[in-house]
Each structure stands twice: as structure tokens, then as C-alpha cells.
Design a protein around this motif. Structure first.
Motif, PDB file in Angstrom:
ATOM      1  N   ASP A   1      -3.270   1.611  -6.447  1.00 38.00           N
ATOM      2  CA  ASP A   1      -3.723   1.510  -5.061  1.00 38.00           C
ATOM      3  C   ASP A   1      -5.158   1.984  -4.959  1.00 38.00           C
ATOM      4  O   ASP A   1      -5.682   2.638  -5.850  1.00 38.00           O
ATOM      5  CB  ASP A   1      -2.818   2.331  -4.140  1.00 38.00           C
ATOM      6  N   TYR A   2      -5.796   1.635  -3.844  1.00 34.15           N
ATOM      7  CA  TYR A   2      -7.186   2.017  -3.614  1.00 34.15           C
ATOM      8  C   TYR A   2      -7.324   3.419  -3.021  1.00 34.15           C
ATOM      9  O   TYR A   2      -8.409   3.956  -2.955  1.00 34.15           O
ATOM     10  CB  TYR A   2      -7.860   1.021  -2.664  1.00 34.15           C
ATOM     11  N   GLY A   3      -6.235   3.984  -2.559  1.00 28.99           N
ATOM     12  CA  GLY A   3      -6.359   5.279  -1.893  1.00 28.99           C
ATOM     13  C   GLY A   3      -6.724   5.066  -0.436  1.00 28.99           C
ATOM     14  O   GLY A   3      -7.533   4.199  -0.088  1.00 28.99           O
ATOM     15  N   ARG A   4      -6.110   5.852   0.419  1.00 28.52           N
ATOM     16  CA  ARG A   4      -6.346   5.708   1.854  1.00 28.52           C
ATOM     17  C   ARG A   4      -7.811   5.991   2.179  1.00 28.52           C
ATOM     18  O   ARG A   4      -8.411   6.881   1.600  1.00 28.52           O
ATOM     19  CB  ARG A   4      -5.474   6.702   2.607  1.00 28.52           C
ATOM     20  N   GLY A   5      -8.377   5.217   3.093  1.00 30.95           N
ATOM     21  CA  GLY A   5      -9.748   5.452   3.524  1.00 30.95           C
ATOM     22  C   GLY A   5     -10.781   4.662   2.739  1.00 30.95           C
ATOM     23  O   GLY A   5     -11.964   4.689   3.076  1.00 30.95           O
ATOM     24  N   THR A   6     -10.363   3.942   1.694  1.00 29.91           N
ATOM     25  CA  THR A   6     -11.303   3.112   0.937  1.00 29.91           C
ATOM     26  C   THR A   6     -11.821   1.987   1.841  1.00 29.91           C
ATOM     27  O   THR A   6     -11.049   1.387   2.578  1.00 29.91           O
ATOM     28  CB  THR A   6     -10.592   2.491  -0.290  1.00 29.91           C
ATOM     29  N   VAL A   7     -13.131   1.733   1.794  1.00 28.59           N
ATOM     30  CA  VAL A   7     -13.681   0.694   2.680  1.00 28.59           C
ATOM     31  C   VAL A   7     -14.170  -0.538   1.915  1.00 28.59           C
ATOM     32  O   VAL A   7     -14.596  -1.517   2.516  1.00 28.59           O
ATOM     33  CB  VAL A   7     -14.831   1.232   3.556  1.00 28.59           C
ATOM     34  N   TYR A   8     -14.124  -0.498   0.594  1.00 27.91           N
ATOM     35  CA  TYR A   8     -14.511  -1.679  -0.194  1.00 27.91           C
ATOM     36  C   TYR A   8     -13.406  -1.963  -1.197  1.00 27.91           C
ATOM     37  O   TYR A   8     -13.167  -1.151  -2.096  1.00 27.91           O
ATOM     38  CB  TYR A   8     -15.855  -1.412  -0.889  1.00 27.91           C
ATOM     39  N   GLN A   9     -12.698  -3.072  -1.025  1.00 22.93           N
ATOM     40  CA  GLN A   9     -11.535  -3.383  -1.863  1.00 22.93           C
ATOM     41  C   GLN A   9     -11.664  -4.805  -2.408  1.00 22.93           C
ATOM     42  O   GLN A   9     -10.966  -5.714  -1.957  1.00 22.93           O
ATOM     43  CB  GLN A   9     -10.237  -3.222  -1.045  1.00 22.93           C
ATOM     44  N   PRO A  10     -12.569  -4.995  -3.393  1.00 23.66           N
ATOM     45  CA  PRO A  10     -12.858  -6.364  -3.853  1.00 23.66           C
ATOM     46  C   PRO A  10     -11.686  -7.032  -4.561  1.00 23.66           C
ATOM     47  O   PRO A  10     -11.652  -8.251  -4.670  1.00 23.66           O
ATOM     48  CB  PRO A  10     -14.034  -6.172  -4.819  1.00 23.66           C
TER      49      PRO A  10
ATOM     50  N   GLY B   1       0.827  -1.204   0.000  1.00 27.35           N
ATOM     51  CA  GLY B   1       0.000   0.000   0.000  1.00 27.35           C
ATOM     52  C   GLY B   1       0.855   1.244   0.000  1.00 27.35           C
ATOM     53  O   GLY B   1       1.943   1.274  -0.566  1.00 27.35           O
ATOM     54  N   LEU B   2       0.340   2.277   0.672  1.00 33.51           N
ATOM     55  CA  LEU B   2       0.965   3.603   0.662  1.00 33.51           C
ATOM     56  C   LEU B   2       1.777   3.809   1.935  1.00 33.51           C
ATOM     57  O   LEU B   2       1.233   3.961   3.013  1.00 33.51           O
ATOM     58  CB  LEU B   2      -0.130   4.666   0.562  1.00 33.51           C
ATOM     59  N   LEU B   3       3.082   3.789   1.798  1.00 33.77           N
ATOM     60  CA  LEU B   3       3.959   3.947   2.957  1.00 33.77           C
ATOM     61  C   LEU B   3       4.223   5.436   3.160  1.00 33.77           C
ATOM     62  O   LEU B   3       4.976   6.053   2.404  1.00 33.77           O
ATOM     63  CB  LEU B   3       5.267   3.190   2.721  1.00 33.77           C
ATOM     64  N   SER B   4       3.572   5.999   4.180  1.00 35.23           N
ATOM     65  CA  SER B   4       3.672   7.445   4.350  1.00 35.23           C
ATOM     66  C   SER B   4       4.937   7.828   5.121  1.00 35.23           C
ATOM     67  O   SER B   4       5.316   7.186   6.089  1.00 35.23           O
ATOM     68  CB  SER B   4       2.424   7.986   5.043  1.00 35.23           C
ATOM     69  N   VAL B   5       5.571   8.896   4.666  1.00 37.32           N
ATOM     70  CA  VAL B   5       6.819   9.380   5.255  1.00 37.32           C
ATOM     71  C   VAL B   5       6.756  10.901   5.348  1.00 37.32           C
ATOM     72  O   VAL B   5       6.276  11.564   4.425  1.00 37.32           O
ATOM     73  CB  VAL B   5       8.036   8.995   4.365  1.00 37.32           C
ATOM     74  N   ASN B   6       7.237  11.459   6.455  1.00 39.65           N
ATOM     75  CA  ASN B   6       7.437  12.904   6.568  1.00 39.65           C
ATOM     76  C   ASN B   6       8.838  13.244   6.078  1.00 39.65           C
ATOM     77  O   ASN B   6       9.782  12.483   6.321  1.00 39.65           O
ATOM     78  CB  ASN B   6       7.340  13.358   8.032  1.00 39.65           C
ATOM     79  N   GLN B   7       8.981  14.401   5.447  1.00 41.59           N
ATOM     80  CA  GLN B   7      10.326  14.823   5.019  1.00 41.59           C
ATOM     81  C   GLN B   7      11.299  14.809   6.206  1.00 41.59           C
ATOM     82  O   GLN B   7      12.431  14.371   6.089  1.00 41.59           O
ATOM     83  CB  GLN B   7      10.267  16.216   4.386  1.00 41.59           C
ATOM     84  N   ALA B   8      10.807  15.249   7.369  1.00 48.42           N
ATOM     85  CA  ALA B   8      11.678  15.320   8.555  1.00 48.42           C
ATOM     86  C   ALA B   8      12.166  13.946   8.999  1.00 48.42           C
ATOM     87  O   ALA B   8      13.214  13.834   9.649  1.00 48.42           O
ATOM     88  CB  ALA B   8      10.937  16.001   9.696  1.00 48.42           C
TER      89      ALA B   8
ATOM     90  N   VAL C   1       4.983   7.467  -0.166  1.00 48.42           N
ATOM     91  CA  VAL C   1       4.268   8.723  -0.428  1.00 48.42           C
ATOM     92  C   VAL C   1       4.516   9.716   0.705  1.00 48.42           C
ATOM     93  O   VAL C   1       4.634   9.321   1.860  1.00 48.42           O
ATOM     94  CB  VAL C   1       2.738   8.509  -0.567  1.00 48.42           C
ATOM     95  N   PRO C   2       4.604  11.012   0.377  1.00 52.18           N
ATOM     96  CA  PRO C   2       4.671  12.011   1.438  1.00 52.18           C
ATOM     97  C   PRO C   2       3.425  11.891   2.317  1.00 52.18           C
ATOM     98  O   PRO C   2       2.334  11.671   1.792  1.00 52.18           O
ATOM     99  CB  PRO C   2       4.674  13.334   0.678  1.00 52.18           C
ATOM    100  N   ARG C   3       3.591  12.000   3.627  1.00 55.02           N
ATOM    101  CA  ARG C   3       2.453  11.836   4.534  1.00 55.02           C
ATOM    102  C   ARG C   3       1.335  12.812   4.179  1.00 55.02           C
ATOM    103  O   ARG C   3       1.579  13.971   3.889  1.00 55.02           O
ATOM    104  CB  ARG C   3       2.876  12.034   5.985  1.00 55.02           C
ATOM    105  N   GLY C   4       0.108  12.318   4.204  1.00 47.13           N
ATOM    106  CA  GLY C   4      -1.038  13.165   3.882  1.00 47.13           C
ATOM    107  C   GLY C   4      -1.575  12.894   2.492  1.00 47.13           C
ATOM    108  O   GLY C   4      -2.735  13.173   2.208  1.00 47.13           O
TER     109      GLY C   4
ATOM    110  N   ALA D   1      -3.402  10.998  -0.233  1.00 46.01           N
ATOM    111  CA  ALA D   1      -4.467  10.012  -0.062  1.00 46.01           C
ATOM    112  C   ALA D   1      -4.317   8.836  -1.008  1.00 46.01           C
ATOM    113  O   ALA D   1      -4.829   7.756  -0.774  1.00 46.01           O
ATOM    114  CB  ALA D   1      -5.823  10.664  -0.272  1.00 46.01           C
ATOM    115  N   THR D   2      -3.625   9.052  -2.115  1.00 51.93           N
ATOM    116  CA  THR D   2      -3.471   7.983  -3.101  1.00 51.93           C
ATOM    117  C   THR D   2      -2.218   8.256  -3.914  1.00 51.93           C
ATOM    118  O   THR D   2      -1.720   9.371  -3.969  1.00 51.93           O
ATOM    119  CB  THR D   2      -4.694   7.903  -4.030  1.00 51.93           C
ATOM    120  N   ALA D   3      -1.692   7.217  -4.557  1.00 54.32           N
ATOM    121  CA  ALA D   3      -0.538   7.393  -5.432  1.00 54.32           C
ATOM    122  C   ALA D   3      -0.900   7.135  -6.882  1.00 54.32           C
ATOM    123  O   ALA D   3      -0.206   7.555  -7.778  1.00 54.32           O
ATOM    124  CB  ALA D   3       0.575   6.441  -5.015  1.00 54.32           C
ATOM    125  N   SER D   4      -2.012   6.410  -7.107  1.00 58.04           N
ATOM    126  CA  SER D   4      -2.396   6.087  -8.477  1.00 58.04           C
ATOM    127  C   SER D   4      -2.833   7.340  -9.205  1.00 58.04           C
ATOM    128  O   SER D   4      -3.487   8.205  -8.641  1.00 58.04           O
ATOM    129  CB  SER D   4      -3.554   5.100  -8.481  1.00 58.04           C
TER     130      SER D   4
END
Ligand code: ZN
Ligand code: ZN
Length: 245
Positions: A185-194, A140-147, A231-234, A236-239
Motif C-alpha cells: 500500500d501507499y500509506g495513508r496521506g500519500t498524494v502521488y500514486q503513479p 487500501g487500508l480498512l481502519s477498524v477500532n477494537q471497540a 488495520v487498527p485505526r491510526g 498509517a501503512t500496512a506495508s
């Protein structure tokens, strides 16, 4: 994970759900786990073993059930903080050293992995070769802060060195946001991932994660791989928008 002296649980979960028919919002994680330990003891013709609880990191969706366990006898909850993890697992220098938990005939290595969170760890079960990577590495989406970028990159390098030296059967993280089709990717917060990806990654993905950080070379941007994306934190999706569904 069960040893002959102790059982180990990673994560206590979100602990809350949408209200059921009785308006109950609490997920009873602890009773389910304690029942599993009781069943294991019956099967083994012995008394139930004490439980140790540890967390991949300190975020709410991994620790919210802690209070349920803290209230129980024969349960030790290790706080999701570097100092508490160091003390419980014998890590002298955080994050350079690797600690261990001896469950009795079964040793679990504890590898500090700050980056996603300051208290992030990976767990390695020597018996099965399973590596648990929490939110630091999953499909999925591995979020990272620049700091935190250089800290995360250093952790990825140390984990790659560990994996080079130890047989790894499967790599399990703690979320799935990836579709089965590569790079999407489905994007963060997706609740249906068939059509989501399987949870298991392999040791090669640990090396790929390390390579992605090397490629970033200190500047945070989105880096997509077939099975996961930095992905930079925040974000919602990378696709790209055209592929979102
Ligand atoms: Zn997290
Ligand atoms: Zn999480």
C-alpha cells in the motif's frame, strides 16, 4: 444513478481544495451534479428529476459538500445518521434489515454496514449489479477500532450473505491506497500514486473481508490480503518499511 422518477447521489465530497488562482477553495460539487441532471433531462426529452443525496457514512470527506445541496430546490439530503437513513429507506431494524430506494424503474438496496462508522451503509443497484461499499471495503487500508471490531465483523457477515444471494458485477469503495502490486500500500496521506490499484473489487472480496474478520476472532491486528488490509485505526501503512516508496 438515474431512475425515471428520481436521481440518487452518494456522497457530497470534501468540498474544499487548495486555493486556485483566484484564491477560491470551494469545490463546486452541487453545480456540476445539477448540470448533469439537466443534461440527462435534455437527452431524455423530459423535465429534470428531483435528486436524493445519501452518504456511505458520516466522515467529513464524504459529507462536507452537503450544505451546497441543502440550499437547492428539489433536492432531499438524507443525513448520515442511522435514524435518518432508516426513515428514508424503510429500514425497520438497524442493522439487521435491508432498506430500498425506488428511483422509478430502478431499485437500490440499502444495506446497513456499521463498523467503519456507525452510519455506514452499502448500496446495491439491482439494474447494474454494482455494490458501493464506501470506506468499509476498498483497495487500501480498512481502519477498524477494537471497540467496533465485532460490529464490523457482523456487518461483513451480513454483506457476504447478501452477496451470496444477489448477482454482483463490481464492488466500488471510496478510496485507493493500494499499489497495483499485491500486498503493498501507499500509506495513508500519500498524494502521488503513479502505480495504484484499480478501484473496482469483485464479489469474492466481500467473502474475503468476512473471512479476515473470522480469522481475527475478536482480537484486532493487521490482516493483509493482496488487494486490501484490515488495520487498527491510526496505522498509517500496512506495508513493511522496506517496501515503502
Ligand atoms: Zn471514513
Ligand atoms: Zn473516506
Amino acid at each position: 444513478m438515474f431512475g425515471v422518477r428520481m436521481a440518487l447521489l452518494e456522497e457530497t465530497g470534501v468540498a474544499r481544495r487548495e486555493p486556485d488562482a483566484n484564491g477560491d477553495k470551494v469545490i463546486p460539487t452541487a453545480p456540476v451534479i445539477m448540470e448533469l441532471i439537466a443534461k440527462w433531462a435534455v437527452k431524455k426529452h423530459r423535465a429534470p428529476v428531483p435528486l436524493m443525496v445519501i452518504h456511505s457514512h458520516a466522515h467529513g470527506d464524504h459529507v462536507a459538500g452537503d450544505a451546497q445541496f441543502q440550499a437547492l430546490p428539489n433536492v432531499q439530503v438524507i443525513a448520515a445518521a442511522p435514524a435518518a437513513i432508516q426513515q428514508a429507506t424503510g429500514i425497520r431494524n438497524w442493522p439487521a434489515d435491508v432498506g430500498a430506494i425506488d428511483l422509478g424503474g430502478r431499485i437500490v438496496d440499502v444495506i446497513p454496514f456499521p463498523g467503519h462508522n456507525e452510519a455506514s451503509i452499502a448500496l446495491y443497484d439491482r439494474r447494474t449489479g454494482i455494490l458501493l461499499t464506501g470506506d468499509s471495503l476498498y483497495p487500501g487500508l480498512l481502519s477498524v477500532n477494537q471497540a467496533d471490531l465485532s460490529t464490523f465483523a457482523d456487518s461483513a457477515q451480513r454483506l457476504a450473505a447478501f452477496v451470496r444471494a444477489n448477482p454482483v458485477s463490481h464492488v466500488f469503495g471510496t478510496h485507493i491506497e493500494q499499489k497495483a502490486a499485491p500486498y503493498l500500500d501507499y500509506g495513508r496521506g500519500t498524494v502521488y500514486q503513479p502505480d495504484e490499484s484499480a478501484l473496482a473489487l469483485s464479489r469474492a472480496h466481500v467473502f474475503e473481508l468476512n473471512e479476515m474478520f473470522i480469522r481475527l476472532n475478536g482480537t484486532l491486528t493487521t490482516v493483509a490480503g493482496p488487494e486490501f488490509t484490515i488495520v487498527p485505526r491510526g496505522a498509517a501503512t500496512a506495508s513493511p518499511p522496506a517496501t515503502r516508496r
